[in-house]
Design a protein around this motif. Structure first.
Motif, mmCIF file in Angstrom:
data_model
loop_
_atom_site.group_PDB
_atom_site.id
_atom_site.type_symbol
_atom_site.label_atom_id
_atom_site.label_comp_id
_atom_site.label_asym_id
_atom_site.label_seq_id
_atom_site.Cartn_x
_atom_site.Cartn_y
_atom_site.Cartn_z
ATOM 1 N N ASP A 182 10.402 27.237 -7.778
ATOM 2 C CA ASP A 182 11.624 27.515 -8.354
ATOM 3 C C ASP A 182 11.532 27.023 -10.060
ATOM 4 O O ASP A 182 12.454 26.772 -10.482
ATOM 5 N N ARG A 183 10.278 26.641 -10.415
ATOM 6 C CA ARG A 183 10.154 26.334 -11.878
ATOM 7 C C ARG A 183 8.936 27.163 -12.456
ATOM 8 O O ARG A 183 7.844 26.414 -12.798
ATOM 9 N N PRO A 184 8.770 28.394 -12.308
ATOM 10 C CA PRO A 184 7.587 29.096 -12.909
ATOM 11 C C PRO A 184 7.312 29.009 -14.323
ATOM 12 O O PRO A 184 8.352 28.655 -15.064
ATOM 13 N N GLY A 185 6.007 28.799 -14.511
ATOM 14 C CA GLY A 185 5.533 28.526 -15.899
ATOM 15 C C GLY A 185 5.282 27.047 -16.245
ATOM 16 O O GLY A 185 5.058 26.741 -17.320
ATOM 17 N N GLU A 186 5.855 26.218 -15.309
ATOM 18 C CA GLU A 186 5.728 24.706 -15.411
ATOM 19 C C GLU A 186 4.558 24.433 -14.405
ATOM 20 O O GLU A 186 4.990 24.443 -13.336
ATOM 21 N N VAL A 187 3.468 23.681 -15.068
ATOM 22 C CA VAL A 187 2.550 23.293 -13.954
ATOM 23 C C VAL A 187 2.524 21.736 -14.331
ATOM 24 O O VAL A 187 2.639 21.040 -15.112
ATOM 25 N N ILE A 188 2.344 21.105 -12.946
ATOM 26 C CA ILE A 188 2.176 19.613 -12.764
ATOM 27 C C ILE A 188 0.951 19.189 -12.259
ATOM 28 O O ILE A 188 0.417 20.039 -11.337
ATOM 29 N N VAL A 189 0.223 18.455 -12.841
ATOM 30 C CA VAL A 189 -0.908 17.820 -12.667
ATOM 31 C C VAL A 189 -0.852 16.301 -12.508
ATOM 32 O O VAL A 189 -0.017 15.576 -13.277
ATOM 33 N N VAL B 14 0.818 -1.095 0.089
ATOM 34 C CA VAL B 14 0.166 0.130 -0.088
ATOM 35 C C VAL B 14 0.898 1.374 -0.059
ATOM 36 O O VAL B 14 0.471 2.178 -0.676
ATOM 37 N N THR B 15 2.084 1.214 0.654
ATOM 38 C CA THR B 15 2.879 2.413 0.793
ATOM 39 C C THR B 15 3.448 2.616 -0.385
ATOM 40 O O THR B 15 4.307 3.551 -0.527
ATOM 41 N N ALA B 16 3.968 1.655 -1.181
ATOM 42 C CA ALA B 16 4.782 1.614 -2.225
ATOM 43 C C ALA B 16 4.286 2.418 -3.587
ATOM 44 O O ALA B 16 4.784 2.059 -4.488
ATOM 45 N N GLN B 17 3.089 2.961 -3.385
ATOM 46 C CA GLN B 17 2.555 3.553 -4.377
ATOM 47 C C GLN B 17 3.432 4.506 -4.814
ATOM 48 O O GLN B 17 4.047 5.455 -4.296
ATOM 49 N N ASP B 18 3.220 4.729 -6.441
ATOM 50 C CA ASP B 18 4.159 5.678 -7.064
ATOM 51 C C ASP B 18 3.091 7.007 -7.494
ATOM 52 O O ASP B 18 1.899 6.800 -7.726
ATOM 53 N N MET B 19 3.764 8.215 -7.696
ATOM 54 C CA MET B 19 3.005 9.100 -8.130
ATOM 55 C C MET B 19 3.032 9.329 -9.635
ATOM 56 O O MET B 19 4.083 8.774 -10.308
ATOM 57 N N VAL B 20 1.922 9.731 -10.392
ATOM 58 C CA VAL B 20 1.657 9.641 -11.677
ATOM 59 C C VAL B 20 1.636 11.237 -11.963
ATOM 60 O O VAL B 20 0.783 11.706 -11.370
ATOM 61 N N SER B 21 2.335 11.841 -13.024
ATOM 62 C CA SER B 21 2.225 13.264 -12.965
ATOM 63 C C SER B 21 2.315 13.686 -14.523
ATOM 64 O O SER B 21 3.270 12.750 -15.429
ATOM 65 N N TYR B 22 2.051 14.866 -14.951
ATOM 66 C CA TYR B 22 2.114 15.403 -16.441
ATOM 67 C C TYR B 22 2.576 16.729 -16.061
ATOM 68 O O TYR B 22 1.912 17.508 -15.286
ATOM 69 N N THR B 23 3.319 17.233 -16.666
ATOM 70 C CA THR B 23 3.837 18.837 -16.895
ATOM 71 C C THR B 23 3.411 19.269 -18.261
ATOM 72 O O THR B 23 3.216 18.809 -19.211
ATOM 73 N N THR B 24 3.063 20.648 -18.099
ATOM 74 C CA THR B 24 2.493 21.505 -18.945
ATOM 75 C C THR B 24 2.872 22.825 -18.889
ATOM 76 O O THR B 24 3.342 23.160 -17.809
ATOM 77 N N SER B 25 2.922 23.467 -20.037
ATOM 78 C CA SER B 25 3.339 25.039 -19.845
ATOM 79 C C SER B 25 2.065 26.052 -19.773
ATOM 80 O O SER B 25 2.194 27.140 -19.990
ATOM 81 N N GLU B 26 0.952 25.132 -19.793
ATOM 82 C CA GLU B 26 -0.425 25.971 -19.528
ATOM 83 C C GLU B 26 -0.073 26.636 -18.347
ATOM 84 O O GLU B 26 0.286 26.232 -17.250
ATOM 85 N N SER B 27 -1.185 27.647 -18.065
ATOM 86 C CA SER B 27 -1.090 28.423 -16.609
ATOM 87 C C SER B 27 -1.922 27.337 -15.395
ATOM 88 O O SER B 27 -2.643 26.647 -16.025
ATOM 89 N N PHE B 28 -1.430 27.851 -14.540
ATOM 90 C CA PHE B 28 -1.966 27.135 -13.130
ATOM 91 C C PHE B 28 -3.488 27.182 -13.250
ATOM 92 O O PHE B 28 -4.069 26.413 -13.204
ATOM 93 N N ASP B 29 -4.000 28.375 -13.576
ATOM 94 C CA ASP B 29 -5.414 28.666 -13.802
ATOM 95 C C ASP B 29 -6.096 27.729 -14.572
ATOM 96 O O ASP B 29 -7.320 27.185 -14.483
ATOM 97 N N ASP B 30 -5.462 27.780 -15.964
ATOM 98 C CA ASP B 30 -6.022 26.817 -16.891
ATOM 99 C C ASP B 30 -6.155 25.237 -16.498
ATOM 100 O O ASP B 30 -7.237 24.725 -16.940
ATOM 101 N N VAL B 31 -4.963 24.820 -16.013
ATOM 102 C CA VAL B 31 -5.063 23.565 -15.504
ATOM 103 C C VAL B 31 -6.068 23.287 -14.373
ATOM 104 O O VAL B 31 -6.514 22.305 -14.378
ATOM 105 N N THR B 32 -6.018 24.242 -13.340
ATOM 106 C CA THR B 32 -7.205 23.814 -12.568
ATOM 107 C C THR B 32 -8.702 23.852 -12.805
ATOM 108 O O THR B 32 -9.132 22.999 -12.697
ATOM 109 N N PHE B 33 -8.904 24.705 -14.138
ATOM 110 C CA PHE B 33 -10.161 24.746 -14.761
ATOM 111 C C PHE B 33 -10.212 23.465 -15.401
ATOM 112 O O PHE B 33 -11.441 22.940 -15.264
ATOM 113 N N GLY B 34 -9.365 22.977 -16.061
ATOM 114 C CA GLY B 34 -9.141 21.566 -16.676
ATOM 115 C C GLY B 34 -9.544 20.634 -15.583
ATOM 116 O O GLY B 34 -10.576 19.743 -15.866
ATOM 117 N N VAL B 35 -9.059 20.640 -14.670
ATOM 118 C CA VAL B 35 -9.375 19.496 -13.642
ATOM 119 C C VAL B 35 -10.791 19.369 -13.194
ATOM 120 O O VAL B 35 -11.534 18.540 -13.118
#
Length: 146
Positions: A112-119, A17-38
């Motif tokens: 430290d990575r402005p303009g890069e949004v991770i979801v 159970v604790t050995a789960q990995d994170m799955v993520s995608y990086t985009t140059s879209e704005s934070f607001d656009d990505v949160t709206f997308g979620v």
């Protein structure tokens, strides 16, 4: 002997159970656009967002209080939601799948990575929870514009 086997089984189960990995995608879209997308991806599937944790704001607000000078995020939110039908399905397979509910998708922009949004989201174990992971993956990919 039976107690030893039960204890060993619980240790192995907890490790899995604790050995789960994170799955993520990086985009140059704005934070607001990505949160709206979620938000849109969750709502478009007929699901309801139960809670939005403003993790980035909380960490910044309490930074000095805990004696830190490190800014972690420019923005960071976690969206929690559930699916009655999918939750019932995975919990009928194993009632202890309750530990995974509600399901979370995060959106973060590191300071430290402005303009890069991770979801992304946490990975789930093999078996019935892979159906939940597939749903989370669809939502994250859609929000990241993939």
């Amino acid at each position: 002997m039976k107690q030893i086997l039960v204890s060993l089984a619980l240790i192995l189960w907890a490790s899995a159970v604790t050995a789960q990995d994170m799955v993520s995608y990086t985009t140059s879209e704005s934070f607001d656009d990505v949160t709206f997308g979620v938000e849109s991806a969750i709502l478009d599937r007929g699901l309801r967002i139960e809670h939005v944790a403003h993790v980035g704001e909380m960490l910044e607000r309490t930074r000095a209080d805990v004696g830190s000078d490190k800014v972690l995020f420019s923005n960071a939110n976690v969206y929690s939601f559930c699916s009655a039908s999918l939750s019932r399905k995975v919990m009928e397979a194993d009632p202890m799948n309750i530990m995974f509910c509600p399901y979370d998708v995060f959106v973060a922009e590191l300071a430290d990575r402005p303009g890069e949004v991770i979801v992304g989201y946490r990975g789930y174990p093999e078996g019935p929870m892979q159906e939940v992971q597939a749903l989370l993956d669809e939502i994250a990919r859609e929000a990241a514009g993939e």
